[in-house]
Motif scaffolding. Structure first.
Motif, mmCIF file in Angstrom:
data_model
loop_
_atom_site.group_PDB
_atom_site.id
_atom_site.type_symbol
_atom_site.label_atom_id
_atom_site.label_comp_id
_atom_site.label_asym_id
_atom_site.label_seq_id
_atom_site.Cartn_x
_atom_site.Cartn_y
_atom_site.Cartn_z
ATOM 1 N N LEU A 454 0.580 -1.585 0.137
ATOM 2 C CA LEU A 454 -0.052 0.136 -0.318
ATOM 3 C C LEU A 454 1.099 1.726 0.190
ATOM 4 C CD1 LEU A 454 -2.040 1.486 0.224
ATOM 5 C CD2 LEU A 454 -2.436 0.983 2.707
ATOM 6 N N LEU A 455 2.173 1.369 0.540
ATOM 7 C CA LEU A 455 3.296 2.597 0.904
ATOM 8 C C LEU A 455 2.932 3.174 -0.502
ATOM 9 C CD1 LEU A 455 4.857 1.689 4.704
ATOM 10 C CD2 LEU A 455 2.758 3.817 3.561
ATOM 11 N N GLU A 456 3.684 1.551 -1.497
ATOM 12 C CA GLU A 456 3.290 2.523 -2.598
ATOM 13 C C GLU A 456 2.865 3.582 -3.416
ATOM 14 O OE1 GLU A 456 3.483 -1.052 -5.448
ATOM 15 O OE2 GLU A 456 4.802 -1.913 -4.026
ATOM 16 N N CYS A 457 1.719 3.401 -2.509
ATOM 17 C CA CYS A 457 0.600 4.631 -3.145
ATOM 18 C C CYS A 457 1.035 6.374 -2.294
ATOM 19 C CB CYS A 457 -0.634 4.855 -2.786
ATOM 20 S SG CYS A 457 -0.448 4.916 -0.690
ATOM 21 N N ASN A 458 2.142 6.350 -2.172
ATOM 22 C CA ASN A 458 3.144 7.791 -1.407
ATOM 23 C C ASN A 458 2.828 8.683 -3.137
ATOM 24 O OD1 ASN A 458 4.138 9.302 0.087
ATOM 25 N ND2 ASN A 458 5.868 8.705 -0.543
ATOM 26 N N ASP A 459 3.674 8.567 -3.605
ATOM 27 C CA ASP A 459 3.640 9.602 -4.534
ATOM 28 C C ASP A 459 2.166 10.160 -5.204
ATOM 29 O OD1 ASP A 459 6.707 9.364 -4.182
ATOM 30 O OD2 ASP A 459 7.161 8.219 -6.474
ATOM 31 N N HIS A 460 1.664 8.610 -5.423
ATOM 32 C CA HIS A 460 0.281 9.364 -6.299
ATOM 33 C C HIS A 460 -0.442 10.220 -5.176
ATOM 34 C CE1 HIS A 460 -3.926 8.501 -7.902
ATOM 35 N NE2 HIS A 460 -4.197 7.946 -6.530
ATOM 36 N N VAL A 461 -0.587 9.699 -4.461
ATOM 37 C CA VAL A 461 -1.480 10.443 -3.101
ATOM 38 C C VAL A 461 -1.024 11.720 -2.467
ATOM 39 C CG1 VAL A 461 -1.544 10.877 -0.725
ATOM 40 C CG2 VAL A 461 -1.838 8.702 -1.563
ATOM 41 N N GLN A 588 -3.051 9.442 6.285
ATOM 42 C CA GLN A 588 -1.933 9.876 7.345
ATOM 43 C C GLN A 588 -0.979 10.466 5.996
ATOM 44 O OE1 GLN A 588 -0.030 6.189 8.534
ATOM 45 N NE2 GLN A 588 -1.435 6.433 10.609
ATOM 46 N N LEU A 589 -0.865 9.497 4.873
ATOM 47 C CA LEU A 589 -0.269 10.601 3.800
ATOM 48 C C LEU A 589 -0.456 11.402 2.905
ATOM 49 C CD1 LEU A 589 0.854 7.008 2.002
ATOM 50 C CD2 LEU A 589 2.457 8.761 3.011
ATOM 51 N N LEU A 590 -2.320 11.753 2.980
ATOM 52 C CA LEU A 590 -2.282 12.001 2.626
ATOM 53 C C LEU A 590 -2.327 14.252 3.235
ATOM 54 C CD1 LEU A 590 -4.718 13.995 -0.067
ATOM 55 C CD2 LEU A 590 -6.298 13.507 1.487
ATOM 56 N N ALA A 591 -2.755 13.574 4.684
ATOM 57 C CA ALA A 591 -1.998 15.033 5.635
ATOM 58 C C ALA A 591 -0.445 15.254 6.133
ATOM 59 C CB ALA A 591 -2.632 14.487 7.126
ATOM 60 N N TYR A 592 0.603 14.310 5.566
ATOM 61 C CA TYR A 592 1.538 14.295 5.542
ATOM 62 C C TYR A 592 1.540 15.667 4.509
ATOM 63 C CZ TYR A 592 6.664 13.865 4.798
ATOM 64 O OH TYR A 592 8.332 14.440 4.399
ATOM 65 N N HIS A 593 0.888 15.063 2.929
ATOM 66 C CA HIS A 593 2.184 15.706 1.676
ATOM 67 C C HIS A 593 1.230 17.262 1.371
ATOM 68 C CE1 HIS A 593 4.157 12.760 0.073
ATOM 69 N NE2 HIS A 593 3.263 11.924 0.406
ATOM 70 N N ILE A 594 0.096 17.164 2.465
ATOM 71 C CA ILE A 594 -0.805 18.650 2.381
ATOM 72 C C ILE A 594 0.070 20.434 3.701
ATOM 73 C CG2 ILE A 594 -2.802 19.814 2.880
ATOM 74 C CD1 ILE A 594 -4.372 18.119 1.939
ATOM 75 N N ALA A 595 0.443 18.610 4.268
ATOM 76 C CA ALA A 595 1.517 19.875 5.352
ATOM 77 C C ALA A 595 2.372 20.369 4.672
ATOM 78 C CB ALA A 595 1.601 19.324 6.417
ATOM 79 N N VAL A 596 2.687 19.380 4.000
ATOM 80 C CA VAL A 596 4.585 19.523 2.779
ATOM 81 C C VAL A 596 3.940 21.135 2.376
ATOM 82 C CG1 VAL A 596 6.703 18.797 1.710
ATOM 83 C CG2 VAL A 596 5.529 17.572 4.079
ATOM 84 N N CYS A 597 3.015 20.836 1.343
ATOM 85 C CA CYS A 597 2.991 21.766 0.347
ATOM 86 C C CYS A 597 2.213 22.610 0.921
ATOM 87 C CB CYS A 597 1.351 21.245 -0.629
ATOM 88 S SG CYS A 597 1.870 19.866 -1.605
ATOM 89 N N LYS A 598 2.381 23.490 2.068
ATOM 90 C CA LYS A 598 1.542 24.216 2.745
ATOM 91 C C LYS A 598 2.981 25.474 3.150
ATOM 92 C CE LYS A 598 -2.862 25.208 4.255
ATOM 93 N NZ LYS A 598 -3.877 26.018 3.485
ATOM 94 N N ARG A 599 4.316 24.265 3.208
ATOM 95 C CA ARG A 599 5.203 24.766 3.960
ATOM 96 C C ARG A 599 4.727 24.833 5.809
ATOM 97 N NH1 ARG A 599 8.756 25.820 0.096
ATOM 98 N NH2 ARG A 599 8.152 26.099 -1.688
#
Ligand code: F6R
Length: 615
Positions: A454-461, A588-599
């Protein structure tokens, strides 16, 4: 909250203290400070608003010599985060300096009494009251410092772990604990202090955990720490070996602890199941269920007490235990439970869930339940923590230290342990048939492998996150076992990206929240293929009819939801009661990447701390 560190020995204290503060920064990062007694006997105190790195910059051109010192990283309770309110706090004479984690409940009464006697205060903190009181007792009663500490603590109501330096005695640190954690590391000719063992393990694995009402006298040159209580009775404490290594508390090549911890989940769950799930014979063994079989299998009711993410795990635990054990379960916020008047007695079993094992509300809920005769089962991650020690029995999560403030691997660890508990009790009670039992055990053992895939979805998320970074609000929906997953997904987003998010049971939308839906509202729907699949499909149709932007979490191979959703992430198929162990990960990944995008500061979000030791 707040992290405290101390050192006495032959090394330069400052580097040990700063490194220790960085390890404890997850506990709070509003301000930081350090006190050192230099080789020439001067007391140097440096404090800065902000993170430990701000303190380092401030101290760059200062004298940091000395091999005794204390340091603090703060999560503000009394008084705004600024350098005056930062610890260490100094007594009026300038001789004593203190660092403190906790809250002195009666600080304003004591402060008034001291002010009436002419003591002047510099800060708005409760901590300054502690150091001023100790000094006042010392000088007015003409006693030594240890006696002054003992007498002062008799006046103090509240929670504390503190360390005290006396400029006139550069060979000693006095420390004490009541309801806030404190660990002493015992090295060769040196001692370390920490709110947990993470600042210590680099130097020694020999530690002593303080108990409530312990006072420790740590003296240079002695082989052992001396302990006494408020009545000056000597106490003996065993030195324990701590099982923690540096690799576990470092980022290991990931940009953030949170991402590392999300990716660690397959291994963590294997660790959590090791020695407990036997796949050769599809059997689960939990030592607590063997040792306390009578209390657990005959429970009239389980009451789960927890906060935040751990409370969400508790909601999943309720469904698991009710389904597999046929015992009613209530899930309570520990903060509400502790001030309620619960109808509870010795036939009830309270399950306290806490990653840190230090959450003040959960600890207080345990004490209340204990006082009414309930049997207490703990589910903690931090070994030797206050909650682990306050319970009658329990099962550790064994997922390793969680450092990112947003809880990830501890959540799936909690759900795993709750599953094992429900299986073990259900089997012992005969409320689950052999075929179902073996099926769940076998499937549980396959979850780590499925998570890895499942963690392979990281880039997609991450790509999906980029699309939705603009959003000001989010809704998360799920049903059955996936309803708590929706709550957890919303909490993750709120805490690290500061986007407002709400989790609901999907069918509740039409009772009000659906009014919020328009073409700007992203709705994350956990729509995996289980008994409620068709119902959730209908809920998605209702959303799409109102132009919501739907991000769906679907079972691999699904076609129906995919056709309706704007975006989707596939999760491997599993049995319904184990779905949260998979469906949580894309959220978890969605929250993480949105937070990273928002710096945003992913590992140390504003206003939060990892360990909530104040109520
Ligand atoms: C959220 C989070 C918090 C904790 C809560 C309880 O990501 O970490 O909501 O779950 O503060 O903490 P523990 O489990 O340590 O009792």
């Amino acid at each position: 909250m707040c992290g405290i560190v101390g050192y006495i020995g032959k090394r330069d204290a400052y580097p040990v203290l700063i490194k220790g503060l960085k390890r404890l920064e997850y506990r709070g990062y509003d301000s930081a400070g350090v006190a050192l007694i230099s080789n020439s006997g001067e007391l140097h105190v440096y404090k800065a608003k902000g993170k430990v790195s701000d303190l380092e910059q401030f101290v760059a051109d200062k004298d940091v010599s000395g091999n005794i010192g204390i340091a603090h990283t703060r999560w503000a309770t009394h008084g705004e985060p600024n350098s005056t309110n930062a610890h260490p706090h100094i007594s009026s004479s300038g001789n004593l300096s203190i660092i403190h984690n906790g809250i002195i409940e009666n600080y304003s009464t004591i402060k008034r009494q001291l002010q009436d006697k002419g003591v002047e205060f510099k800060s708005e903190t409760d901590t300054e009251v502690l150091v001023q009181l100790i000094e006042y007792v010392q000088s007015s009663q003409q006693v030594d410092l240890l006696t002054a500490v003992r007498l002062a603590l008799r006046e103090v109501i509240g929670a504390y772990a503190f360390a005290l330096l006396d400029k006139n005695n550069p060979d000693q640190i006095i420390a004490a604990r009541q309801s806030s954690p404190l660990v002493i590391g015992v090295g060769k000719d040196e001692f370390f202090l920490g709110s947990d063992a993470s600042p210590i393990i680099e130097y020694t694995d020999r530690v002593v955990y303080l108990d409530n009402q312990d006072i420790a006298v740590i003296t240079r040159g002695k082989e052992e720490v001396e302990f006494c209580n408020f009545n000056n009775e000597r106490l003996e404490h065993e030195v324990q070996t701590v099982e923690l290594n540096l690799g576990q508390i470092e980022k290991g090549g990931f940009p953030h602890f949170m991402l590392k911890e999300i990716f660690e989940q397959p291994r963590c769950l294997q660790d959590s199941m090791r020695g407990r799930v036997n796949i050769d014979v599809n059997h689960v063994v939990l030592s607590a269920v063997i040792d306390y079989r009578r209390q657990l299998i005959n429970a009239r009711r389980f009451i789960i007490v927890a906060c935040g993410t751990s409370w969400h795990a508790g909601l999943i635990g309720k469904q698991l235990i009710e389904c597999l054990c046929q015992i009613p379960v209530e899930v309570e916020y520990a903060s509400e439970f502790r001030y309620s008047n619960p109808v509870i007695d010795s036939r009830d079993v309270v399950i306290a869930i806490s990653q840190s094992g230090e959450t003040a509300d959960t600890l207080a809920a345990i004490e209340l339940a204990k006082s009414r005769g309930a049997f207490i089962y703990g589910m903690c991650n931090a070994v030797g923590s206050s909650i682990a020690r306050a319970t009658h029995t329990g099962s550790y999560l064994h997922v390793g230290p969680e450092i990112g403030v947003a809880s990830t691997k501890a959540f799936t660890g909690q759900v795993t342990v709750l599953t094992m508990l429900a299986l073990a009790i259900g089997k012992a009670r005969g409320t689950i048939n052999n075929a179902d039992y073996e099926k769940v055990v076998s499937e549980l053992s396959k979850i780590p492998e499925k998570q890895t895939k499942l963690l392979e979805c990281n880039d997609h998320v991450r790509d999906i996150a980029r699309i939705f970074t603009y959003a000001r609000n989010f809704i998360y929906l799920g049903r059955g076992y996936n309803y708590p997953v929706a709550l957890e997904g919303a909490l993750k987003l709120k805490e690290i990206s500061y986007i407002h998010a709400e989790g609901y049971p999907a069918a509740e939308m039409k009772h009000g929240p659906i009014a919020l839906i328009d073409d700007e509202m992203p709705v994350v729907v956990v729509a995996t293929q289980n008994v409620l699949y068709d119902k959730v499909m209908s809920n998605i149709q209702e959303l799409k009819a109102r132009h919501a932007r739907v991000i769906a979490i679907v079972t691999e191979g699904d076609t129906r939801v995919k056709d309706l959703a704007d975006e989707y992430v596939e999760v491997p198929q599993t049995i319904e009661c184990l779905e949260p162990l998979l469906s949580t990960i894309p959220l978890q990944l969605l929250a993480y990447h949105i937070a990273v995008c928002k710096r945003k500061d992913v590992d140390q979000p504003r206003n939060l701390a990892k360990s909530v030791t104040v109520e």
